[in-house]
Design a protein around this motif. Structure first.
Motif, PDB file in Angstrom:
ATOM      1  N   ILE A  98      12.103  -1.963  -2.947  1.00 37.06           N
ATOM      2  CA  ILE A  98      12.980  -1.017  -2.253  1.00 37.06           C
ATOM      3  C   ILE A  98      13.033   0.327  -2.973  1.00 37.06           C
ATOM      4  O   ILE A  98      12.874   1.392  -2.371  1.00 37.06           O
ATOM      5  N   ALA A  99      13.244   0.278  -4.311  1.00 39.07           N
ATOM      6  CA  ALA A  99      13.386   1.533  -5.064  1.00 39.07           C
ATOM      7  C   ALA A  99      12.188   2.482  -4.909  1.00 39.07           C
ATOM      8  O   ALA A  99      12.394   3.698  -4.824  1.00 39.07           O
ATOM      9  N   PRO A 100      10.944   1.982  -4.867  1.00 44.10           N
ATOM     10  CA  PRO A 100       9.813   2.916  -4.735  1.00 44.10           C
ATOM     11  C   PRO A 100       9.945   3.867  -3.556  1.00 44.10           C
ATOM     12  O   PRO A 100       9.503   5.021  -3.643  1.00 44.10           O
ATOM     13  N   VAL A 101      10.571   3.401  -2.479  1.00 45.46           N
ATOM     14  CA  VAL A 101      10.738   4.285  -1.326  1.00 45.46           C
ATOM     15  C   VAL A 101      11.535   5.527  -1.733  1.00 45.46           C
ATOM     16  O   VAL A 101      11.190   6.657  -1.378  1.00 45.46           O
TER      17      VAL A 101
ATOM     18  N   ALA B  57       2.711   9.033   1.240  1.00 40.69           N
ATOM     19  CA  ALA B  57       3.190   7.651   1.307  1.00 40.69           C
ATOM     20  C   ALA B  57       4.389   7.537   2.232  1.00 40.69           C
ATOM     21  O   ALA B  57       4.478   6.609   3.043  1.00 40.69           O
ATOM     22  N   ILE B  58       5.308   8.500   2.134  1.00 45.07           N
ATOM     23  CA  ILE B  58       6.504   8.450   2.993  1.00 45.07           C
ATOM     24  C   ILE B  58       6.107   8.593   4.465  1.00 45.07           C
ATOM     25  O   ILE B  58       6.580   7.849   5.329  1.00 45.07           O
ATOM     26  N   ILE B  59       5.207   9.534   4.743  1.00 46.44           N
ATOM     27  CA  ILE B  59       4.792   9.731   6.134  1.00 46.44           C
ATOM     28  C   ILE B  59       4.124   8.471   6.680  1.00 46.44           C
ATOM     29  O   ILE B  59       4.448   7.987   7.771  1.00 46.44           O
ATOM     30  N   VAL B  60       3.204   7.911   5.878  1.00 48.92           N
ATOM     31  CA  VAL B  60       2.500   6.704   6.318  1.00 48.92           C
ATOM     32  C   VAL B  60       3.491   5.564   6.506  1.00 48.92           C
ATOM     33  O   VAL B  60       3.405   4.796   7.471  1.00 48.92           O
TER      34      VAL B  60
ATOM     35  N   ALA C 194       9.577   7.744  -4.189  1.00 46.38           N
ATOM     36  CA  ALA C 194       8.604   8.548  -3.442  1.00 46.38           C
ATOM     37  C   ALA C 194       9.303   9.700  -2.733  1.00 46.38           C
ATOM     38  O   ALA C 194       8.825  10.842  -2.731  1.00 46.38           O
ATOM     39  N   LEU C 195      10.471   9.398  -2.149  1.00 45.37           N
ATOM     40  CA  LEU C 195      11.210  10.426  -1.434  1.00 45.37           C
ATOM     41  C   LEU C 195      11.542  11.590  -2.364  1.00 45.37           C
ATOM     42  O   LEU C 195      11.366  12.760  -2.031  1.00 45.37           O
ATOM     43  N   TYR C 196      11.999  11.265  -3.585  1.00 46.35           N
ATOM     44  CA  TYR C 196      12.371  12.290  -4.551  1.00 46.35           C
ATOM     45  C   TYR C 196      11.174  13.161  -4.933  1.00 46.35           C
ATOM     46  O   TYR C 196      11.210  14.382  -4.811  1.00 46.35           O
TER      47      TYR C 196
ATOM     48  N   THR D  75       0.823  -1.213   0.000  1.00 41.76           N
ATOM     49  CA  THR D  75       0.000   0.000   0.000  1.00 41.76           C
ATOM     50  C   THR D  75       0.856   1.262   0.000  1.00 41.76           C
ATOM     51  O   THR D  75       0.544   2.237  -0.674  1.00 41.76           O
ATOM     52  N   MET D  76       1.944   1.230   0.746  1.00 43.08           N
ATOM     53  CA  MET D  76       2.767   2.422   0.887  1.00 43.08           C
ATOM     54  C   MET D  76       3.608   2.673  -0.365  1.00 43.08           C
ATOM     55  O   MET D  76       4.038   3.785  -0.625  1.00 43.08           O
ATOM     56  N   ALA D  77       3.884   1.599  -1.115  1.00 41.79           N
ATOM     57  CA  ALA D  77       4.764   1.752  -2.275  1.00 41.79           C
ATOM     58  C   ALA D  77       3.985   2.050  -3.543  1.00 41.79           C
ATOM     59  O   ALA D  77       4.569   2.242  -4.602  1.00 41.79           O
TER      60      ALA D  77
END
Lengths: 294, 319
Positions: free
Chosen positions: B45-48, B284-287, B51-53, A137-139
């Motif tokens: 892993i990469a999506p994190v 998304a990052i906060i959650v 999203a950060l960017y 969900t988060m990704a």
């Protein structure tokens, strides 16, 4: 027939010696509570399936009654539309490819983790174990962004399949690694003595021995993919790509007044999962058990 | 004939003994684990980092994010000062705690009951599991129709209750729906845990004169603790991500008014569905941080001893 035979049909039961006590029926209170629980569990499911056999005037007159008379129109019409079959095919295709990829890649990694000794092995195991902590969900927002950036990827089934494979791997690796590690060293040594390379050992011994674990993982992955909603919701804007959960949800908001047809649609997309589940029930339940015992 | 076609000379035989890793072993490791690791790193892993960017840009998804779209911490402050976000966080917390309290004891109780000698136990086990197998979206559509003001539930009970729209009731309706959907899973886990407890223990208790409930309370329950802890962890992670059921049953707009909004629902509504991908990434990052925090705290203080074995043992067992 004693309960000893009954429990024999369940996965992972400790073998129980039948004692004289075993033959009994138990207290009636248990049956009463069990019936109540089953009624609650199945109530909504039966409501949906039965509702599909009623027409809208029946439903409007009395929302909670049984079909009287049975109407087969709704189901027939759902089955006649190309839309339903299109969505069923999309769901099947995505689920099958996901399962194949997860199983093939998962078995390979699990084999490496279980049977090779190398410096990064613990790190690799922890990497996949940590993957369990990453909820999809988060990704999903960045995944959608990534898919729009990769040419020819946006809106295709692969934009759902690949993330599902990525997120399916941790569970697969965690379940399969102990499974493969449990294959006795002696078997491998015997194979080696007989002139079998480690890869030969992998294809001829490990894969056949891993089949039960693989089936469990495959079913869990299949059901997860079949039921997925949020990922297709993010990825697909074209109706021709919709999977069943997404398509039925869209249908139910488009024709919100046609309750009977929505119910027929809903139960038609529920039934494949239920049939699949009843066929492999022992594997699913047994697999979850194994996963928890770690 | 695969890789074993050539009979290796006796020295090669020893070469692949555990503990040695020649270039050939390294090649095999790379070939076998490479694809999985690439897919895992790319899509998990990469999506994190993606999203950060984008979380620092006011970006709607067209073309690359331009420098003039850079907003710094803007998306984060927007989210963290949004009262609807904090409402959603509150609901997630409520769902997490009440879910544990509602489902945990019930699941243990039912599992203890079903763990007795009785006929048709495997059938009951299958039927209890049915709600778990149905897609959240599909189940949600059925439940939404059932729980409408003029739906089957009110007709059955002869009541006129707004199960879904009344903000005082809706969250409890959601809790009941969650219990319906996931209790079967909890019961199966608990039953599996109970069946791992040797029967001799309860028999010994009975010989010593303990009553049935004394045996359950003093013998079975403590031994079931590891299973309960793992179930609770899964349940907590699940309540953090809750989306499908809320979105299907209450929809994109009503969930907030009915008081059942969740973080993931907020993220979808304010991000992808309104085209604000930069903002969606920040949410998304906060959650993700909130979930990670909860998971790590739980791991550290509750799960610690049990998972230590579970996570490291297989690796140790492997040579």
């Amino acid at each position: 027939m004693s309960t000893a035979t009954l429990s024999g049909t369940q996965p992972l039961t400790l073998t129980r010696k039948p004692t004289p006590k075993d033959g009994g029926w138990g207290s009636p209170v248990i049956y009463f509570i069990s019936l109540a629980i089953i009624a609650v569990c199945l109530g909504p499911v039966l409501y949906v399936i039965m509702g599909g056999f009623r027409d809208n005037s029946q439903i409007n007159n009395n929302p909670a009654a049984l079909p009287n008379p049975f109407q087969f129109n709704q189901y027939a019409e759902v089955l006649k539309t190309g839309r339903f079959w299109r969505m069923a095919w999309n769901s099947t295709f995505i689920a099958l490819i996901t399962v194949v990829c997860v199983v093939v890649f998962g078995v390979c990694v699990a084999f490496v983790l279980a049977r090779y000794k190398f410096r990064l092995r613990n790190g690799m195991y922890l990497l996949f174990a940590a993957g369990l902590m990453f909820p999809m969900t988060m990704a999903i927002t960045p995944l959608y962004i990534m898919m729009t950036r990769i040419p020819g990827m946006a809106g295709t089934p692969w934009s759902v399949i690949l993330p599902q494979v990525g997120f399916g791997l941790p569970q697969t690796v965690i379940i399969l690694t102990p499974f493969l590690a449990a294959i006795p060293l002696e078997i491998e040594e015997a194979a080696t003595v007989d002139g079998c390379s480690r890869l030969g050992f992998f294809t001829r011994m490990v894969i056949p021995l891993a089949v039960p674990g693989v089936i469990t993982v495959a079913i869990l992955t299949f059901v997860g993919s079949w039921n997925g909603y949020m990922l297709p919701l993010y990825m697909f804007s074209d109706q021709s790509q919709y999977t069943l959960p997404l398509g039925v949800a869209v249908f139910s908001s488009q024709y919100s007044s046609d309750t009977a047809r929505i119910l027929a649609y809903t139960s038609m997309s529920m039934i494949p999962a239920l049939i699949f589940f009843s066929l492999f029930e022992k594997r699913i339940v047994g697999g979850l058990t194994g996963a928890v015992k770690g | 004939m695969g890789g074993g076609a050539k009979v290796p000379p006796p020295t090669a035989r020893r070469a692949h003994k555990p503990g040695t890793s020649g270039w050939r072993a390294n090649l095999e490791i790379g070939l076998l684990s490479g694809p999985a690791i690439i897919i895992f790193l790319t899509f998990v892993i990469a999506p994190v980092f993606v999203a950060l960017y984008y979380s620092f840009y006011n970006w709607q998804g067209w073309g690359p994010a331009r420098p003039d779209q850079y907003v710094g911490w803007g998306n984060y402050t927007w989210t963290l000062t949004n009262k609807f976000f904090w409402q959603a966080v509150g609901h997630n917390g409520f769902i997490m705690v009440v879910g544990l309290i509602m489902q945990g004891p019930l699941a243990v109780l039912v599992a203890l009951l079903l763990n007795q000698k009785m006929r048709g136990r495997s059938l009951i086990r299958v039927l209890v599991f049915v709600p778990y197998v149905i897609s959240e979206a599909i189940a949600g559509i059925g439940l939404r129709l059932m729980l409408r003001d003029d739906g089957a539930m009110n007709a059955l009970l002869g009541t006129k209750i707004s199960w879904l729209a009344n903000p005082k009731i809706a969250i409890w309706t959601l809790m009941c729906i969650l219990a319906w959907k996931y209790l079967g899973f909890a019961i199966i886990l608990m039953l599996a845990g109970l069946q791992g407890i040797p029967e001799e223990l309860s028999e010994a208790g009975a010989v010593d004169g303990a009553t049935y409930w004394q045996i359950q309370w003093h013998i079975m329950l403590p031994l079931l603790k590891p299973t309960i802890k793992i179930w609770a962890f899964l349940s907590i992670i699940g309540s953090m991500q809750l989306f499908d059921l809320v979105y299907i049953i209450w929809g994109q707009y009503i969930a907030g008014i009915a008081g059942v909004s969740t973080m993931a629902w907020f993220m979808a509504g304010e991000g992808r569905l309104s085209g604000e991908l930069g903002r969606g990434s920040a949410i998304a990052i906060i959650v993700f941080m909130i979930s990670l925090f909860v998971a790590v705290v739980y791991q550290r203080f509750v799960l610690n001893r049990d998972t230590e074995g579970a996570l490291t043992e297989p690796a140790k067992k492997a040579r």
